[in-house]
Design a protein around this motif. Structure first.
Motif, short mmCIF file in Angstrom:
data_model
loop_
_atom_site.label_atom_id
_atom_site.label_comp_id
_atom_site.label_asym_id
_atom_site.label_seq_id
_atom_site.Cartn_x
_atom_site.Cartn_y
_atom_site.Cartn_z
N ALA A 1 -5.36 14.57 -3.61
CA ALA A 1 -6.29 13.70 -2.90
C ALA A 1 -5.67 13.28 -1.57
O ALA A 1 -4.47 13.00 -1.49
CB ALA A 1 -6.62 12.46 -3.74
N LYS A 2 -6.49 13.24 -0.53
CA LYS A 2 -5.98 12.94 0.81
C LYS A 2 -6.81 11.82 1.44
O LYS A 2 -7.83 11.40 0.92
CB LYS A 2 -6.05 14.19 1.69
CG LYS A 2 -5.23 15.37 1.16
CD LYS A 2 -5.40 16.58 2.07
CE LYS A 2 -4.54 17.75 1.60
NZ LYS A 2 -4.94 18.25 0.28
N ASN A 3 -6.32 11.34 2.58
CA ASN A 3 -7.05 10.35 3.38
C ASN A 3 -7.38 9.09 2.59
O ASN A 3 -8.49 8.57 2.65
CB ASN A 3 -8.34 10.96 3.94
CG ASN A 3 -8.07 12.19 4.79
OD1 ASN A 3 -7.10 12.22 5.55
ND2 ASN A 3 -8.91 13.20 4.66
N TYR A 4 -6.40 8.59 1.85
CA TYR A 4 -6.59 7.33 1.15
C TYR A 4 -5.59 6.31 1.68
O TYR A 4 -4.55 6.66 2.22
CB TYR A 4 -6.43 7.50 -0.37
CG TYR A 4 -5.05 7.93 -0.81
CD1 TYR A 4 -4.05 7.00 -1.09
CD2 TYR A 4 -4.74 9.28 -0.94
CE1 TYR A 4 -2.79 7.40 -1.48
CE2 TYR A 4 -3.49 9.69 -1.33
CZ TYR A 4 -2.51 8.74 -1.61
OH TYR A 4 -1.26 9.14 -1.99
N VAL A 5 -5.96 5.04 1.53
CA VAL A 5 -5.06 3.95 1.91
C VAL A 5 -4.79 3.10 0.68
O VAL A 5 -5.61 3.03 -0.24
CB VAL A 5 -5.65 3.08 3.04
CG1 VAL A 5 -5.83 3.89 4.30
CG2 VAL A 5 -6.97 2.46 2.61
N VAL A 6 -3.64 2.44 0.69
CA VAL A 6 -3.24 1.58 -0.42
C VAL A 6 -3.21 0.14 0.08
O VAL A 6 -2.54 -0.17 1.07
CB VAL A 6 -1.85 1.98 -0.97
CG1 VAL A 6 -1.45 1.06 -2.12
CG2 VAL A 6 -1.86 3.43 -1.41
N LYS A 7 -3.96 -0.73 -0.59
CA LYS A 7 -4.00 -2.14 -0.23
C LYS A 7 -3.44 -2.97 -1.38
O LYS A 7 -3.72 -2.68 -2.55
CB LYS A 7 -5.42 -2.60 0.10
CG LYS A 7 -5.98 -1.94 1.36
CD LYS A 7 -7.36 -2.49 1.70
CE LYS A 7 -7.89 -1.87 2.99
NZ LYS A 7 -9.22 -2.42 3.35
N ILE A 8 -2.64 -4.00 -1.05
CA ILE A 8 -2.10 -4.88 -2.07
C ILE A 8 -2.31 -6.32 -1.66
O ILE A 8 -2.51 -6.63 -0.48
CB ILE A 8 -0.60 -4.60 -2.34
CG1 ILE A 8 0.24 -4.97 -1.11
CG2 ILE A 8 -0.37 -3.15 -2.74
CD1 ILE A 8 1.75 -4.91 -1.38
N ASN A 9 -2.26 -7.21 -2.63
CA ASN A 9 -2.38 -8.64 -2.38
C ASN A 9 -1.80 -9.38 -3.58
O ASN A 9 -1.50 -8.77 -4.61
CB ASN A 9 -3.85 -9.02 -2.17
CG ASN A 9 -4.02 -10.44 -1.65
OD1 ASN A 9 -3.11 -10.99 -1.01
ND2 ASN A 9 -5.15 -11.05 -1.91
N SER A 10 -1.64 -10.68 -3.45
CA SER A 10 -1.24 -11.51 -4.58
C SER A 10 -2.28 -12.61 -4.76
O SER A 10 -2.66 -13.28 -3.79
CB SER A 10 0.14 -12.14 -4.37
OG SER A 10 0.45 -13.00 -5.45
#
Length: 409
Positions: free
Chosen positions: A155-164
């Motif tokens: 899989a390509k062209n993905y972003v990873v987002k994180i938070n607390s």
């Protein structure tokens, strides 16, 4: 004529092969991280999902397939995997015998939501749950494990987002600040968010209708020192191993999350989350067990496949056995079984059809070669191997068939 139920589908080759590829990829990565498979039942008590997932979630309010059985029990077809994993963990007494567990599951889930691109009422989830480890390293581990699966699958062209999302110490103050802010906007909120405002205001930020317009305007969650230290360590462990964005608007749609939450998002997939998860340190206690930390994620198989995009068709490397006349049928059948026993994909067996019909079948199943057996071949104890692309032929003694067919496939 019988018809397919809307929101459900049949999946044939070659599309079904993509699911197998993703599952095999995931199993390989899970093994390297020390996760073991848990096969969950399809049906659970309805209250399991109501208590765990949250009464205000869309899953419980609108999407869950629930019914009463002959024993007057309120049951539900599983809409997600985490509650079932926690139920299995508690019911099988892992708390006492082996409190630290790494589970993964692969299975179909069911939600009565509106079908759309990349979403169906029956869909496959691949998920992981790491129970019993409160350390930030567990958070980083499951995120990197998810990255390995997605990346290895292609899989390509993905972003990873994180938070607390903080904990029970720091979240109440934020919750009240959010209520105060959103109350001024109440008349502009959708019907669902007006209900969520008092019960679970964080879910307004996750709303597909209202959430985006509050970005940059809502109050910022001030983490307590413990949560801030935990989140800082998670980020430090991830840096250099995966690219990620800290997104204060990322809250996730389920009530049980605390501290770290994350999403893998692909922009060309409807509603763009291909996988997501987070920490749920209070869920096991809320379900009747002792206070036990845990973190996990779920991946939508259909969405990850969409994120990979179309793949070039792979030629099927197989041989089709063709019998030219009835006296050859038994020998042809035995040859088919010998080839299969040697691990060679073998088609054929339509010996009641004439040669033209059998060769048409070889073409339909995209066989690479035809192995032809007639009276002359039977007399010479040899078969004719025909390349269905070039038309070239050669005679091969029965004793050498397996070796020679393996060479060309």
């Amino acid at each position: 004529m019988a018809k397919l139920v809307r929101g459900f589908r049949d999946i044939f080759e070659p599309q079904s092969n993509q699911f197998t590829q993703l599952e095999n990829c995931a199993r390989g990565v899970f093994s390297t991280y020390g996760f073991g498979e848990l096969r969950l039942p399809t049906v659970e008590l309805k209250e399991l999902f109501v208590k765990s997932t949250g009464e205000t979630t869309d899953i419980v309010q609108k999407e869950m397939y629930a019914f009463e059985d002959a024993g007057h029990r309120q049951l539900a077809i599983r809409p997600e995997g985490t509650p079932g994993v926690v139920r299995a963990y508690l019911e099988n007494n892992f708390v006492q015998n082996a409190p630290v567990q790494k589970f993964y599951y692969i299975g179909n889930m069911f939600r009565a939501e509106r079908p759309q691109a990349g979403r169906y009422r029956e869909f496959e989830q691949i998920g992981a749950e790491y129970i019993g480890n409160s350390a930030p390293a567990a958070d980083a581990e499951v995120i990197l494990m998810l990255k390995d699966i997605v990346a290895q699958f292609g899989a390509k062209n993905y972003v990873v987002k994180i938070n607390s999302l903080g904990c029970d110490k720091c979240r109440p103050l934020y919750r009240q600040a959010l209520i105060d802010f959103l109350s001024k906007e109440k008349d502009t909120l959708c019907e669902n968010c007006q209900t969520r405002l008092e019960k679970n205001p964080l879910r307004v930020l996750d709303c597909k209708i209202d959430g985006a317009r509050f970005a940059g305007r809502v109050p910022t969650l001030q983490l307590c020192p413990e949560c801030q230290g935990h989140f800082d360590t998670v980020q430090a462990l991830l840096k250099g191993k995966i690219d990620f964005i800290v997104d204060p608007m990322l809250v996730r749609g389920l009530d049980y999350y605390s501290r770290t939450v994350f999403e893998f998002q692909a922009g060309d997939v409807s509603q763009n989350a291909i996988a997501a998860g987070g920490r749920y340190d209070s869920l096991i206690k809320n379900m009747g067990g002792p206070a036990t930390p845990a973190i996990g994620w779920a991946m939508g198989a259909e969405r990850v496949i969409l994120a990979r995009g179309e793949q070039p068709a792979q030629p099927r490397k197989s041989v089709c056995v063709v019998s030219l006349e009835k006296p050859c049928n038994e020998t042809a059948f035995n040859i088919m079984q010998e080839l299969r026993a040697a691990g060679i994909r073998t088609e054929g067996g339509l010996f009641d059809k004439n040669v033209k019909g059998q060769m048409k079948q070889a073409d339909r199943c995209h066989a690479s070669y035809a192995l032809i057996l007639g009276g002359d071949e039977l007399a010479k104890q040899a078969a004719t191997l025909k390349d269905l692309t070039t038309g070239e032929q050669k005679h091969i003694p029965f004793a050498e068939l397996i070796t020679e067919v393996k060479k060309v496939l």
